[in-house]
Design an enzyme around this catalytic site. Structure first.
Site, PDB file in Angstrom:
ATOM      1  N   ASP A 146      50.354  92.614  39.569  1.00  0.00           N
ATOM      2  CA  ASP A 146      50.654  91.249  39.957  1.00  0.00           C
ATOM      3  C   ASP A 146      51.023  90.425  38.701  1.00  0.00           C
ATOM      4  O   ASP A 146      51.729  89.648  38.736  1.00  0.00           O
ATOM      5  CB  ASP A 146      49.578  90.401  40.753  1.00  0.00           C
ATOM      6  CG  ASP A 146      49.416  90.938  42.121  1.00  0.00           C
ATOM      7  OD1 ASP A 146      50.518  91.413  42.684  1.00  0.00           O
ATOM      8  OD2 ASP A 146      48.444  90.727  42.838  1.00  0.00           O
TER       9      ASP A 146
HETATM   10  O1  IFM Z   1      47.769  95.424  43.240  1.00  0.00           O
HETATM   11  C1  IFM Z   1      47.388  94.037  43.060  1.00  0.00           C
HETATM   12  C2  IFM Z   1      46.948  93.681  44.440  1.00  0.00           C
HETATM   13  O2  IFM Z   1      48.043  93.351  45.378  1.00  0.00           O
HETATM   14  C3  IFM Z   1      46.084  92.200  44.520  1.00  0.00           C
HETATM   15  N1  IFM Z   1      45.363  92.062  43.435  1.00  0.00           N
HETATM   16  C4  IFM Z   1      45.742  92.403  42.238  1.00  0.00           C
HETATM   17  C5  IFM Z   1      46.195  93.849  42.228  1.00  0.00           C
HETATM   18  C6  IFM Z   1      46.663  94.177  40.899  1.00  0.00           C
HETATM   19  O3  IFM Z   1      47.433  93.234  40.103  1.00  0.00           O
END
Ligand code: IFM
Length: 460
Positions: A146
C-alpha cells in the site's frame, strides 16, 4: 487456526484497529484469507470467493473493497487484486475436488457474467494488456504494498512484484489446464509464462531482483539506490513463481539472509529510509523501521519460508518460522507489546529504537499464509488435483514428528522419523501407506477411496 478463522470472518473490516466505516471487506486481503480455512469451512471459503468475484469488473481488474451489508463496492484500479483469485480458486479445488465450481456463473460488478474460470482468465488478460515500457505489468493504482503509492507516478510505473504474481498465477492455471486436458488453454498460458521468462534479465539486479521501475524509468530496489535497495517480496515470489533460475534463487535468498533477517523476523526492505524524499527514491511515508519502511511486515515472512522450502534449504525455513512464532516471544512481552499467541501485522524493524514492538495483531494475512507455509511446505502435506503430496521436513534438532491432517474426508496419520538420528537430511528415503510402499511423494486419491484413516510412515 483460530486466527485464520477470525481473520477470514472479519477481514480488515472492523476490529480494535479499524472502524468498519471507511474500509469494507478487501478484495486482496480476503482473497488470501480464504487460504487459511479451505480445509475447515470449504463452503464458506467458496462463498467468500464468489462474493469477491462479484466485484470484479468485466475488463478483468477488481474493485478493492465491498461492504457486507449493502454488497456495494468501492475503490479499484490496482494492478494486483484480481490476480490473487487464481491461487485461491486452484487451492480450493485441490482441497475439495469440486471442479464444478469452475463452471459456475458469477456476474461482473459492472455488466455481464462469466464462469469462475473465465473470471480468472479475464484477470490475466487484463494484466497482459497493461504492460509498461520494460514489458513489466504497470503498477496502476498500487500493488500489494500500500505504501508504494507515493512512488513517482507520472509515466510508466512498473511492478516487479505483480510481474512475479502474474507468472505464479499463469503457472497455477497451466497445472489446472494440464489436469483438465485443456490443451489450447494450456498453450495460451504457457505462452504468457514463456514471455515472463524472457523478461527475467530485465528485473535482475545482479544479487537480487528489483522491486519496480518508477515513473522516471529508474530502478527501485536496486544496489544503485542509497535506501530501499532490496525488497523481500520480489525475492520470494521469484521462486514461488518458478521463474528464477537456480543461481538467481540462491543469490536472491542469500541476500535476504545477509541483510534482512532480524531476531523478530525478516524485514520488508533494506535499508530503511530515514525520511520521505522522492528524489532519493525514499517514497514510503513512514519513519525508519516502521511498517512498509523496513519493519518486519509479518505477512511477507511465510512467502520467504515457502521459497526456502522450495530451494530445499529447510534449516533457513525453520529458522524464519521460529523467529516469527508468537509463542516464542512470551518472555519478551515488554518489548513486543502484542499478544504472544497470534500473529500481528508488523513489528518495528532494526532501524527503529523500539525494534521488536508489534502492532495490529489478529487481522493479518500472516495467519493464512503461515498456515500454508507450515502445513503444506514445512510439514509438506499438500493436496493436489489427483492426489496429496506428503513431503514432510523436520527441524535439525528433531528426530521424529507426528502430523494429522484430514484431506477429502480421509484422516492422514503421518509418522516421520530419521533413519539416522544424527543426520538432519530431509530427503525422503521411504514412504509407506498402510504398509504399502508408495513410489514418489504423492498419494493418489484413488488409493484413498473408501479409506477413513490412512497410516503413513515416512523415513528421512
Ligand atoms: O497488502 C496490504 C494489505 O492489503 C493491507 N495492509 C497492508 C498490506 C501491505 O501494504
Amino acid at each position: 487456526q483460530y486466527q485464520c478463522k477470525t481473520t477470514f470472518d472479519w477481514s480488515r473490516f472492523i476490529s480494535l484497529y479499524e472502524r468498519g466505516i471507511d474500509r469494507g471487506i478487501g478484495y486482496r486481503d480476503s482473497m488470501q484469507d480464504v487460504l487459511g480455512v479451505m480445509h475447515t469451512v470449504p463452503e464458506q471459503a467458496k462463498n467468500r470467493i464468489v462474493e469477491l468475484l462479484k466485484v470484479q469488473l468485466s475488463a478483468g481488474d477488481a474493485k478493492s473493497v465491498f461492504y457486507p451489508a449493502t454488497k456495494l463496492a468501492s475503490g479499484g484500479g490496482r494492478s494486483d487484486d484480481h490476480l490473487w483469485a487464481v491461487f485461491s480458486v486452484c487451492t480450493y479445488i485441490k482441497e475439495t475436488g469440486d471442479f464444478d465450481f469452475l463452471d459456475g456463473q458469477v456476474p461482473y460488478y459492472d455488466c455481464g457474467e462469466a464462469t469462475v474460470l473465465q473470471h480468472l482468465e479475464q484477470g490475466i488478460k487484463f494484466t497482459m494488456s497493461k504492460l509498461g515500457k520494460h514489458g513489466i505489468p504497470l503498477m496502476l493504482g498500487g500493488d500489494w504494498n500500500d505504501s508504494i503509492s507515493h512512488i513517482k507516478r507520472t509515466g510508466d510505473v512498473e511492478s516487479v512484484f505483480v510481474f512475479f504474481q502474474l507468472a505464479h498465477a499463469v503457472k497455477e492455471l497451466m497445472e489446472l489446464y494440464k489436469y483438465l486436458g485443456a490443451d489450447e488453454k494450456y498453450s495460451w498460458a504457457e505462452g504468457i509464462y514463456a514471455y515472463c521468462k524472457s523478461k527475467l534479465d530485465v528485473v535482475w539486479d545482479g544479487e537480487w531482483f528489483l522491486r519496480a521501475f518508477d515513473g522516471y524509468g529508474d530502478k527501485i530496489g536496486s544496489k544503485e539506490n542509497e535506501y530501499a535497495k532490496l525488497f523481500l517480496n520480489t525475492q520470494s515470489w521469484a521462486i514461488l513463481s518458478g521463474l528464477a533460475s537456480g543461481e538467481q534463487s540462491v543469490k536472491a535468498m542469500n541476500s535476504v539472509k545477509k541483510y534482512m533477517v532480524s531476531d523478530f523476523g525478516i524485514e520488508l526492505l533494506y535499508p530503511a529510509a530515514p525520511g520521505f524524499d522522492i528524489e532519493k527514491k525514499c517514497f514510503i511515508a513512514y519513519s525508519a523501521g516502521v511498517r512498509e519502511n523496513g519493519a518486519i511486515f509479518c505477512h511477507s515472512n511465510p512467502w520467504a519460508i515457502i521459497a526456502e522450502c522450495l530451494l530445499g534449504r529447510v534449516e533457513n525455513a525453520f529458522d524464519y518460522y521460529f523467529r516469527l512464532l508468537p509463542s516464542r516471544r512470551n518472555d519478551k512481552a515488554e518489548i513486543c507489546k502484542v499478544e504472544p499467541y497470534v500473529y500481528c501485522q508488523n513489528i518495528l524493524g532494526r532501524a527503529n529504537s523500539r525494534h521488536g514492538e508489534g502492532a495490529n495483531s489478529w487481522l493479518t494475512g500472516t495467519a493464512a499464509w503461515m498456515f500454508i507455509a507450515l502445513s503444506q511446505y514445512l510439514f509438506g502435506i499438500r493436496p493436489d488435483y489427483d492426489g496429496v503430496y506428503v513431503e514432510p521436513h523436520m527441524a535439525e534438532s528433531w528426530d521424529n514428528m507426528y502430523i494429522e491432517r484430514v484431506v477429502r474426508g480421509v484422516r492422514l496419520k503421518v509418522k516421520v522419523r530419521r533413519t539416522n538420528a544424527s543426520e538432519s537430511n530431509n530427503d525422503i528415503k521411504c514412504l509407506r501407506m498402510n504398509g504399502r510402499q508408495i513410489g514418489g511423494t504423492k498419494i493418489p486419491y484413488s488409493m484413498l477411496d473408501g479409506v477413513h484413516e490412512a497410516y503413513i510412515e515416512v523415513i528421512l
